[in-house]
Design an enzyme around this catalytic site. Structure first.
Site, short mmCIF file in Angstrom:
data_model
loop_
_atom_site.label_atom_id
_atom_site.label_comp_id
_atom_site.label_asym_id
_atom_site.label_seq_id
_atom_site.Cartn_x
_atom_site.Cartn_y
_atom_site.Cartn_z
N LYS A 114 44.70 13.56 -32.55
CA LYS A 114 43.78 14.40 -31.79
C LYS A 114 43.18 15.49 -32.66
CE LYS A 114 45.68 13.92 -27.12
NZ LYS A 114 46.41 14.62 -26.05
N LYS A 195 42.80 0.16 -27.24
CA LYS A 195 43.44 0.34 -25.93
C LYS A 195 42.39 0.74 -24.89
CE LYS A 195 47.05 3.25 -24.13
NZ LYS A 195 48.06 4.27 -24.42
N LYS A 198 39.06 5.88 -21.22
CA LYS A 198 37.78 6.37 -20.73
C LYS A 198 36.91 6.93 -21.83
CE LYS A 198 40.74 8.36 -18.61
NZ LYS A 198 41.83 9.00 -17.86
#
Ligand code: TRP
Length: 331
Positions: A114, A195, A198
């Site tokens: 991240k 994977k 969204k």
């Protein structure tokens, strides 16, 4: 040893999709039938590490809670609540900051991931797993159903518990076990090497609450063949569609399609229609239950859930304060 109390959490970051459903929620629903107490949490304090959106966040938390109920999380059998409605979560997280090792946190792959993708790397992203440990241990939960990607956070949780117990000189926190959700990794429809999520865009996922027509359309445009791969192995796209078909309960059909794929005479269109039909069939009752739930119904369930969660959290936190020597009434 039998698991006494199960805790899991999910971030209110957007619509629930099939990846979340098969990868987590379906498992959560099943666990309600076992002997363990089940506590499920919409983790809004985790979500703010990805950006502050005060206009959207309350709505997202409410929506997600409604979706979870529609998927089968039963407020009679589980405690369902929103993290920020029980302030002890952040209080315990701060305490745990004094127990978590900086070196361990800097090795978390989710953080490295991240922080590599973010411009402003806030320290909440760094201490995210400390809050997660607090979520779990605030309820003395000894079982946590999550996917493989959370294994490292669970290991950290156990480390924090161990260190706390050692320093406090009592076996206060349990050794939490990971209840691994096996093999249900749903991939993106438009890029089956990634994977389902969204963040890549509309074409990549199927939302649990999407109208049947859109669901069918998305599945029918799924990538099946990236080109170039050999015919004697399943392409990632076909493997993903077969997986979706099996998860929707159509094993026999899936076996059939798989044999066709391996012998090189699979008509992708037929497979897609089968997957679309099975998925729509799965989603229909969930969507019907969702339509019958008003926002006020959901609010009432969450208020009750938070009250029940606070009962446990309040007494655990009182013990923690006493064990580390803080809190009003102590001086
Ligand atoms: N970190 C988890 C995820 O990204 C969400 C989460 C927060 C969680 N707190 C938790 C999961 C406690 C299990 C237990 O999926």
């Amino acid at each position: 040893m039998a698991i006494k109390r199960i805790f899991s959490g999910i971030q209110p970051t957007g619509d629930l999709h099939l990846g979340n459903y098969y990868g987590a929620v379906q498992n959560w629903v099943g666990l309600q039938n076992g002997d363990s107490e089940t506590i499920y949490c919409v983790v809004d304090y985790h979500a703010i590490t990805g950006g502050i959106e005060p206009e959207q966040l309350p709505q997202r938390s409410l929506q997600l809670a409604g979706d979870l109920i529609a998927c089968g999380i039963d407020p009679e059998r589980s405690i369902l609540f929103v993290q920020s409605h029980v302030p002890e979560h952040t209080e315990l997280a701060w305490v745990f900051n004094a127990f978590a090792a900086y070196g361990d946190l800097s090795r978390m792959t989710q953080f490295k991931d991240k922080s590599g993708r973010t411009k402003h790397v806030n320290s909440g992203l760094f201490t995210y797993p400390v809050l997660q440990a607090a979520d779990i241990l605030l309820y003395l939960a000894d079982g946590v159903p999550v996917g493989e990607d959370q294994a490292q956070h669970l290991e950290l949780t156990r480390g924090i518990a161990r260190r706390f117990n050692q320093i406090a000189g009592v076996e206060f926190f349990p050794e939490t076990q990971i209840l691994l959700t096996e093999g249900k990794r749903i991939m993106s429809l438009a890029d089956p090497t990634r994977k389902m999520g969204k963040s890549y865009g509309e074409k990549h996922y199927v939302g649990i609450m999407e109208p049947p027509k859109r669901v069918a359309k998305k599945i029918k445009s799924a990538v099946t063949d990236a080109g170039g791969e050999s015919r004697d192995a399943l392409s990632p796209g076909v493997a993903n569609l077969l997986g979706l078909l099996r998860l929707a309960g159509k094993d026999v059909e899936a076996d059939d399609f798989e044999a066709q794929a391996l012998s090189g005479d699979l008509m992708y269109g037929y497979l897609k229609v089968a997957v679309a039909d099975a998925t729509v069939e799965l989603l229909e009752p969930i969507q019907a239950r969702r339509a019958a739930l008003s926002d006020d119904d959901i609010r009432a369930i969450l208020a009750d859930g938070a009250a029940r969660a606070r009962d446990i959290a309040g007494s655990v936190m009182a013990e923690v304060r006493s064990l580390i020597g803080v809190g009003a009434g102590r001086i």
